[in-house]
Design an enzyme around this catalytic site. Structure first.
Site, PDB file in Angstrom:
ATOM      1  CB  CYS A  89      -0.925   0.013   1.210  1.00  0.00           C
ATOM      2  SG  CYS A  89      -2.067  -1.382   1.248  1.00  0.00           S
ATOM      3  CG  HIS A 383      -6.100   2.092  -0.499  1.00  0.00           C
ATOM      4  ND1 HIS A 383      -4.879   2.641  -0.841  1.00  0.00           N
ATOM      5  CD2 HIS A 383      -5.825   1.050   0.330  1.00  0.00           C
ATOM      6  CE1 HIS A 383      -3.916   1.958  -0.235  1.00  0.00           C
ATOM      7  NE2 HIS A 383      -4.462   0.983   0.470  1.00  0.00           N
ATOM      8  CB  CYS A 413      -1.527   0.457   7.708  1.00  0.00           C
ATOM      9  SG  CYS A 413      -3.051   0.281   6.759  1.00  0.00           S
TER      10      CYS A 413
END
Length: 431
Positions: A89, A383, A413
């Protein structure tokens, strides 16, 4: 750092919510759609760029080393290198970190860096069972062997493996990312209503940012191959409310969980690209920096509580730079899950956790939510995993400029049990 590094400019595509069918644009297309207008509004040429670094978690088979493809397509020329990074991510943030290092070390004076992802186009592959059977069938030397192999075939062999679902499951602790969010909600007594309230606020803030034109210089309108025009993130819901979210069923821990599609980040497609420069490039091209890149911090932790990664990285970043949370004017924490962000706020305010787990003498501090994700986050915006780190960095810099304040942090995160954070400074900030 050996040389100071500056964020000159940045922009992104609208983030496109994934639907039942793949969106028309591949990851490279999205990055090009963001990077071309960004470069076009600069006083230097695309060929003046020293290198291109792009974060991408799942480029398709035709996009190997996607950064080089992007570099060529945006007009940087044959002589400009491009390379791709992957840190789940935080891949887009990793790209900006690497660009910063290369400029600080004197390798380049101008770098195009960012991230891109087309999650709706994540592929499927055959199971290992089918591949083994196909090898046996293909290797059969006569009709008898082929018939014997055919008798071993089972229809279940043809059930595809969805790469996106596989990628969102941690292979070490055997938990999906959503299940790690469920664990955090349980550990820190975060309720379903708290998560849903956070999610509604994310949509409200994002909608306010759109209506107030806060994204005007940040989002480049997108045209796809089908002629569709998208101006803003299409997952933002103006009508989001507690009552609607309360009707959604849990996704990751059925039937008793509290993490739903409504209080989780949206699976989406998008790209965000930034230009970083040295002081020499600023003088040479008469550039106006958006912000100074001060420092990065990366942290690792138990993968089953990976959502606490931002708390770990922010704590490390502040400690390294001898700063306190009170000195930070605005913070972006990627909203992988509403409960995960709320858990980060709780542990940063918990003196025992900070002493026992982070090794700090006291709590990091209470982060006022009026200073957190003030224009919404991934719950509303989306995202696209490779792009989010770059989006957060660019947006944090724009918030500092808009508010005329000095310091900001962007953090995420990271699946696998990590966290990343960047500290940026608005050189013109006075408040």
């Amino acid at each position: 750092m050996k040389r100071e590094v500056f964020l000159i400019d940045g922009c992104r595509t609208p983030f496109l919510k994934a639907g039942a069918k793949p969106n028309p644009l591949a990851a490279a297309d999205l990055a090009v759609a963001a990077a071309k207008p960004l470069l076009a509004r600069q006083p230097f040429l695309a060929t003046d760029i020293g290198e291109v670094i792009v974060g991408c978690v799942g480029p398709n088979a035709a996009e190997a080393n996607i950064a080089r493809i992007i570099a060529l397509r945006v007009g940087c020329g044959d002589n400009v290198c491009g390379w791709t990074v992957q840190r789940n991510c935080a891949s887009g943030l990793q790209a900006i970190d690497n660009a910063t290092q290369d400029i600080a070390d004197g390798r380049h004076d101008l770098v195009l860096a960012g991230g891109t992802e087309a999650m709706s186009r994540a592929g499927m592959f055959f199971s290992e069972e089918f591949c083994t059977w196909l090898a046996d069938f293909s290797g059969a030397k006569n009709i008898q062997q082929k018939l014997a192999a055919l008798l071993q075939f089972r229809p279940k062999f043809l059930v595809p493996v969805v790469t996106l679902l596989r990628a969102l499951n941690d292979p070490v602790v055997n938990l999906s990312m959503g299940q790690t969010a469920e664990k955090l909600a349980y550990l820190y007594n975060i309720t379903r209503r708290e998560m849903d309230e956070f999610s509604v606020r994310s949509h409200q803030r994002a909608m306010n940012a759109i209506q107030s034109k806060y994204f005007a210089n940040e989002i480049i309108p997108l045209f796809d191959w089908a002629g569709k025009f998208v101006e803003y993130d299409n997952g933002v819901r103006a009508d989001s409310n507690i009552e609607k979210l309360a009707t959604l069923k849990p996704v990751f821990d059925k039937p008793f969980g509290i993490v739903t599609a409504g209080n989780s980040s949206q699976i989406s497609d998008g790209a965000a690209m930034a230009i970083l420069a040295s002081q020499d490039a600023i003088v040479k091209h008469d550039l106006q920096p958006l912000a100074r890149i001060v420092d990065f911090a990366w942290a690792a932790l138990d993968p089953s509580v990976m959502g606490l990664g931002p708390a770990h990285a922010i704590a490390k970043l502040l400690h390294k730079n001898e700063m306190t949370l009170d000195q930070i004017d605005y913070v972006e924490i990627n909203e992988a899950f509403a409960g995960q962000v709320l858990a980060c706020l709780k542990v940063m305010a918990d003196a025992n956790y900070c002493r026992q787990v982070l090794g700090l003498p006291q709590a990091v501090g209470n982060l006022d939510q009026d200073k957190l994700n003030i224009d919404g986050g991934a719950v509303a915006i989306g995202h696209p995993v490779g792009a989010s780190g770059a989006r957060l960095t660019i947006h944090a810099a724009n918030v500092l400029k808009r508010k005329n304040v000095k310091y900001g942090i962007a953090s995420l995160c990271i699946g696998g049990g990590q966290g990343g954070a960047v500290l940026i400074e608005n050189l013109m900030g006075t408040k």
